[in-house]
Design an enzyme around this catalytic site. Structure first.
Site, PDB file in Angstrom:
ATOM      1  N   SER A 122     -35.710 -19.001 -10.269  1.00  0.00           N
ATOM      2  CA  SER A 122     -34.941 -20.014  -9.538  1.00  0.00           C
ATOM      3  C   SER A 122     -34.237 -19.364  -8.348  1.00  0.00           C
ATOM      4  CB  SER A 122     -33.909 -20.651 -10.455  1.00  0.00           C
ATOM      5  OG  SER A 122     -32.739 -19.867 -10.456  1.00  0.00           O
ATOM      6  N   HIS A 176     -33.713  -9.460  -7.726  1.00  0.00           N
ATOM      7  CA  HIS A 176     -34.698  -9.910  -8.719  1.00  0.00           C
ATOM      8  C   HIS A 176     -34.262 -11.187  -9.437  1.00  0.00           C
ATOM      9  CE1 HIS A 176     -36.578  -5.968  -8.111  1.00  0.00           C
ATOM     10  NE2 HIS A 176     -37.672  -6.587  -8.495  1.00  0.00           N
ATOM     11  N   ASP A 232     -28.333 -17.145 -11.292  1.00  0.00           N
ATOM     12  CA  ASP A 232     -28.170 -17.667 -12.647  1.00  0.00           C
ATOM     13  C   ASP A 232     -28.601 -16.639 -13.693  1.00  0.00           C
ATOM     14  OD1 ASP A 232     -30.850 -17.570 -12.229  1.00  0.00           O
ATOM     15  OD2 ASP A 232     -31.256 -19.676 -12.627  1.00  0.00           O
ATOM     16  N   TYR A 248     -31.198 -19.488  -7.687  1.00  0.00           N
ATOM     17  CA  TYR A 248     -29.755 -19.438  -7.958  1.00  0.00           C
ATOM     18  C   TYR A 248     -29.354 -18.124  -8.623  1.00  0.00           C
ATOM     19  CZ  TYR A 248     -30.485 -24.307  -6.950  1.00  0.00           C
ATOM     20  OH  TYR A 248     -30.859 -25.463  -6.323  1.00  0.00           O
TER      21      TYR A 248
HETATM   22  C1  HEM Z   1     -35.751   1.691  -7.208  1.00  0.00           C
HETATM   23  C2  HEM Z   1     -36.977   1.755  -6.881  1.00  0.00           C
HETATM   24  C3  HEM Z   1     -37.813   0.580  -6.464  1.00  0.00           C
HETATM   25  C4  HEM Z   1     -39.089   0.403  -6.827  1.00  0.00           C
HETATM   26  C5  HEM Z   1     -39.918   1.326  -7.719  1.00  0.00           C
HETATM   27  C6  HEM Z   1     -39.542  -0.847  -6.238  1.00  0.00           C
HETATM   28  C7  HEM Z   1     -40.790  -1.379  -6.395  1.00  0.00           C
HETATM   29  C8  HEM Z   1     -41.179  -2.627  -6.020  1.00  0.00           C
HETATM   30  C9  HEM Z   1     -42.408  -3.269  -6.403  1.00  0.00           C
HETATM   31  C10 HEM Z   1     -43.465  -2.644  -7.300  1.00  0.00           C
HETATM   32  C11 HEM Z   1     -42.422  -4.501  -5.857  1.00  0.00           C
HETATM   33  C12 HEM Z   1     -43.489  -5.564  -6.041  1.00  0.00           C
HETATM   34  C13 HEM Z   1     -44.498  -5.555  -4.992  1.00  0.00           C
HETATM   35  C14 HEM Z   1     -45.467  -6.707  -5.149  1.00  0.00           C
HETATM   36  O1  HEM Z   1     -45.816  -7.066  -6.255  1.00  0.00           O
HETATM   37  O2  HEM Z   1     -45.852  -7.238  -4.092  1.00  0.00           O
HETATM   38  C15 HEM Z   1     -41.202  -4.648  -5.107  1.00  0.00           C
HETATM   39  C16 HEM Z   1     -40.851  -5.780  -4.424  1.00  0.00           C
HETATM   40  C17 HEM Z   1     -39.616  -5.962  -3.895  1.00  0.00           C
HETATM   41  N1  HEM Z   1     -38.603  -5.039  -3.778  1.00  0.00           N
HETATM   42 FE1  HEM Z   1     -38.611  -3.176  -4.518  1.00  0.00          FE
HETATM   43  N2  HEM Z   1     -38.517  -1.395  -5.516  1.00  0.00           N
HETATM   44  C18 HEM Z   1     -37.438  -0.564  -5.643  1.00  0.00           C
HETATM   45  C19 HEM Z   1     -36.204  -0.757  -5.074  1.00  0.00           C
HETATM   46  C20 HEM Z   1     -35.837  -1.874  -4.380  1.00  0.00           C
HETATM   47  C21 HEM Z   1     -34.534  -2.101  -3.823  1.00  0.00           C
HETATM   48  C22 HEM Z   1     -33.359  -1.113  -3.887  1.00  0.00           C
HETATM   49  C23 HEM Z   1     -34.567  -3.329  -3.230  1.00  0.00           C
HETATM   50  C24 HEM Z   1     -33.454  -4.070  -2.548  1.00  0.00           C
HETATM   51  C25 HEM Z   1     -32.287  -4.207  -3.053  1.00  0.00           C
HETATM   52  C26 HEM Z   1     -35.895  -3.872  -3.415  1.00  0.00           C
HETATM   53  C27 HEM Z   1     -36.322  -5.099  -2.949  1.00  0.00           C
HETATM   54  C28 HEM Z   1     -37.548  -5.652  -3.204  1.00  0.00           C
HETATM   55  C29 HEM Z   1     -37.885  -7.040  -2.915  1.00  0.00           C
HETATM   56  C30 HEM Z   1     -36.997  -8.092  -2.272  1.00  0.00           C
HETATM   57  C31 HEM Z   1     -39.177  -7.239  -3.361  1.00  0.00           C
HETATM   58  C32 HEM Z   1     -39.970  -8.530  -3.373  1.00  0.00           C
HETATM   59  C33 HEM Z   1     -39.823  -9.142  -4.766  1.00  0.00           C
HETATM   60  C34 HEM Z   1     -40.661 -10.350  -4.978  1.00  0.00           C
HETATM   61  O3  HEM Z   1     -41.059 -10.978  -4.013  1.00  0.00           O
HETATM   62  O4  HEM Z   1     -40.917 -10.677  -6.150  1.00  0.00           O
HETATM   63  N3  HEM Z   1     -36.639  -2.961  -4.103  1.00  0.00           N
HETATM   64  N4  HEM Z   1     -40.461  -3.498  -5.215  1.00  0.00           N
END
Ligand code: HEM
Length: 634
Positions: free
Chosen positions: A204, A188, A208, A206
């Site tokens: 960003s 994030h 950061d 980075y």
């Molecule tokens: C712990 C429970 C978790 C929940 C409830 C959750 C929920 C979510 C939600 C709601 C989104 C946004 C979807 C959207 O707006 O398109 C998202 C995106 C994402 N999640 Fe998860 N997530 C979880 C765990 C994880 C974990 C463990 C990882 C990896 C380490 C991860 C990686 C990502 C990534 C890379 C995105 C895209 C973010 C972005 O493009 O802004 N998530 N997730």
């Protein structure tokens, strides 16, 4: 050829070139044979390019070059010599003294010495590179022409990604839920896809800590107390994370506390000599001191966080918590081979859409984090919600609405389930309680059919974005770009016959397999030596390139990570202590300074929180040092 051999060969290549030229001169009888010089050149190559200047190699080369007549062949030799000298230094320079940015011949506003909230000016020549609210990068083009219509995203989720009821598979190397809570903080801090325009990354590129400090000056101001460089008590900027399991925000609260711990020390040490007690300053002086302490502490805190990434997180990823080794894959290492340009550092960078997808690790959710997420969805959509019926539209309207309800005042948002005290801080005991629960809890394994049903809508939104907006390359195209062999069959991709067959029914031919399910449902790496994370094979290879790129590319973590910028105290504070009981791990220091007297310094909860205590008991017993550790918190 063995990798070591290949490496040696590439180190020697420039010297062979030089020698080749010399050899042709010798054969032509055009100059005398300096056997000693040839030997020294070879020694230099074997030394990784490091010259012993006491052997006067350079002067002997000048001597040799000055005595030979000018011919096309001889001039080539002079050319090689000049090339070697040119390549010793980066062109253009990567860093500048003072704080005035200089973009070629155009002045850019803002200091070079601080991490700007939006990440601007990491690379002074390309001040917007990797800045918040700029487009994602693309690393690999989609050139493949699909030979059949793509399946619906819903079908892909149901057949390849969805975790079957009750089918929880524990992580094979005993990574704790906290490991993936930390991973969530890392991802994030570099990804924040704009909900209105998915081409744009709102944060960003980075490391950061924008999740703590904000992505814009406005957000940064909302977390600062403007009191001697400090942040408001237990305050972080990122509101999205308050929709996630509590250990994620708890970790960030510790990082926010670390900022204030650093400020106290910078003020006490007063290395710059001009800090004064707050109540003796006028408004102008207060502003200057607050600004200086804030930005210096931010540099130190980000440097500290990067070292947690390398010495705790990457150590667990590479399976080094099973050994006594303090070795880390440090992307910042100086790499200097004679005759080749030094490997650049601090060039800046922009994260790509391929890596955004690569990190969607939703299959690893622990049992508690799954229950927590289900509960959260019930709060939004009602107790009788059917996860399969939530549409992206519902999610956008209701979930993001709820996030807004968390409020604009960052210092008032609560970690889910916890309350702030009068002074605005959370109770140490509450924070330790959240952490302990996440350390005790095993994460799930990476695998096809591992994602909890409650995240169905999230993955469907992700797949739609990947297809419709980002136009991502295919799985095989990505592998080709990473210099990995391309799959010839679905079984090569995942040897589980049911999964391979399901993918065949969806995509027809392996070349049609999309990147999103391709990466996330690929067969996982076994827990062998060097493998602690055990994700899909392709993810496992690619994240190392990403880590190197993120850390090596960041000017503040490389060229400008100096005692002058961080102060001597700050510079020392971010260095790992390889003699500590965590083999150089940094989290133990973070916990000791932000939650003092709560965890014993000998406790595996403080020393190795990214593995469950049960796993660490086994690992340390195998190393015959388990009696030196405590397996309770105190
Ligand atoms: C712990 C429970 C978790 C929940 C409830 C959750 C929920 C979510 C939600 C709601 C989104 C946004 C979807 C959207 O707006 O398109 C998202 C995106 C994402 N999640 Fe998860 N997530 C979880 C765990 C994880 C974990 C463990 C990882 C990896 C380490 C991860 C990686 C990502 C990534 C890379 C995105 C895209 C973010 C972005 O493009 O802004 N998530 N997730």
């Amino acid at each position: 050829m063995a990798p070591n051999e290949r490496n040696k060969q590439s180190l020697l290549r420039p010297v062979w070139n030089l020698l080749g030229n010399i050899n042709s001169q010798i054969k032509n009888g055009k100059f005398f044979q300096d056997v000693g010089m040839v030997k020294d050149l070879l020694k230099t190559a074997a030394n990784g390019g490091a010259q012993n200047d006491r052997e006067f190699l350079l002067e002997r080369m000048v001597g040799m070059l000055s005595t030979i007549p000018s011919t096309p062949d001889n001039d080539k030799l002079t050319g090689k010599f000049i090339q070697m000298l040119w390549q010793d230094l980066p062109h253009p320079p990567l860093s500048y003294v003072g704080d005035q940015p200089f973009n070629g011949n155009e002045a850019v506003s803002g200091s070079l010495r601080v991490r700007h909230a939006d990440g601007a000016l990491n690379n002074p020549f390309m001040p917007s590179l990797g800045k918040a609210n700029t487009p994602y990068a693309r690393n690999v083009s989609l050139k493949h022409v699909y030979t059949q219509p793509l399946p619906s995203e819903e079908d892909v989720f149901d057949k390849l990604l969805r975790r079957r009821d009750g089918d929880f598979l524990e992580h094979p190397t005993g990574l704790s839920a906290l490991f993936f809570n930390f991973a969530t903080c890392v991802i994030h801090t570099i990804f924040r896809t704009d909900t209105q325009n998915s081409a744009i990354n709102g944060t960003s590129s980075y490391i950061d800590l924008a999740i703590v400090y904000g992505n814009s000056l406005g957000e940064e101001h909302s977390v600062r107390s403007f009191d001697n460089g400090k942040l408001k008590p237990d305050t972080i900027s990122e509101s999205r994370l308050f929709m996630m399991p509590p250990a994620i925000t708890t970790l960030l609260v510790l990082i926010s506390r670390n900022h204030n711990f650093i400020v106290d020390n910078l003020f006490r040490e007063n290395e710059k000599g001009w800090y004064k007690p707050w109540d003796q300053l006028d408004d102008e002086q207060k502003k200057k001191q607050d600004e200086d302490l804030f930005h210096t502490a931010k540099l130190v805190n980000c440097g500290f966080f990067a070292n947690v990434v390398l010495h705790d997180y990457l150590r667990a990823i590479l399976g080094l918590t099973r050994s006594k080794s303090t070795w880390v894959l440090d992307p910042r290492a100086e790499v200097h081979n004679m005759g080749q340009p030094p490997l650049e550092t601090g060039t800046g960078g922009a994260v790509s859409v391929e890596f955004n997808v690569l990190y969607r690790w939703h299959s690893v959710l622990s049992k508690s984090d799954t229950e927590w997420t289900e509960g959260f969805f019930k709060k939004i959509f009602g107790d009788d919600v059917d996860f399969d019926k939530i549409t992206p539209k519902d999610f956008h309207e209701k979930a993001y609405g709820l996030a807004k309800m968390a409020g604009n005042d960052a210092s008032k948002r609560n970690i889910p389930g916890l309350e702030r005290q009068e002074n605005g801080e959370f109770k140490d005991a509450d924070l330790v309680g959240v952490l302990k629960q996440a350390i005790d809890e095993p994460a799930a394994s990476f695998r096809a059919r591992g994602t909890p049903s409650c995240l169905r809508v999230v993955d469907i939104m992700g797949m739609k974005q990947a297809r419709d907006v980002w136009g991502l390359c295919t799985m095989n195209e990505f592998r080709k770009a990473m210099s990995l062999t391309q799959f010839k069959s679905f079984e090569e991709w995942n040897s589980d016959k049911e999964v391979a067959q399901a993918a065949r029914e969806l995509y027809g031919h392996i070349d049609n397999l999309e990147l999103y399910p391709g990466l996330l449902a690929e067969e996982q790496k076994p827990p062998i030596e060097g493998s602690g994370l055990c994700p899909g094979y392709t993810v496992s290879r690619a994240i190392l390139s990403d880590a190197v790129s993120l850390v090596r590319g960041d000017r503040f973590l490389t060229n400008d990570c100096t005692p002058q910028a961080l102060t001597t105290w700050g510079y020392k504070y971010i260095q790992p202590d390889n003699d500590n009981k965590a083999f150089g791990g940094m989290l133990v220091t973070l916990l000791a300074n932000t939650l003092p007297n709560t965890l014993s310094p000998d406790s595996v909860y403080a020393l190795f929180p990214f593995n469950t205590p049960e796993t660490m008991k086994k690992n340390l017993s195998k190393l015959k040092i388990d009696d030196e550790y405590k397996f309770t918190t105190n």
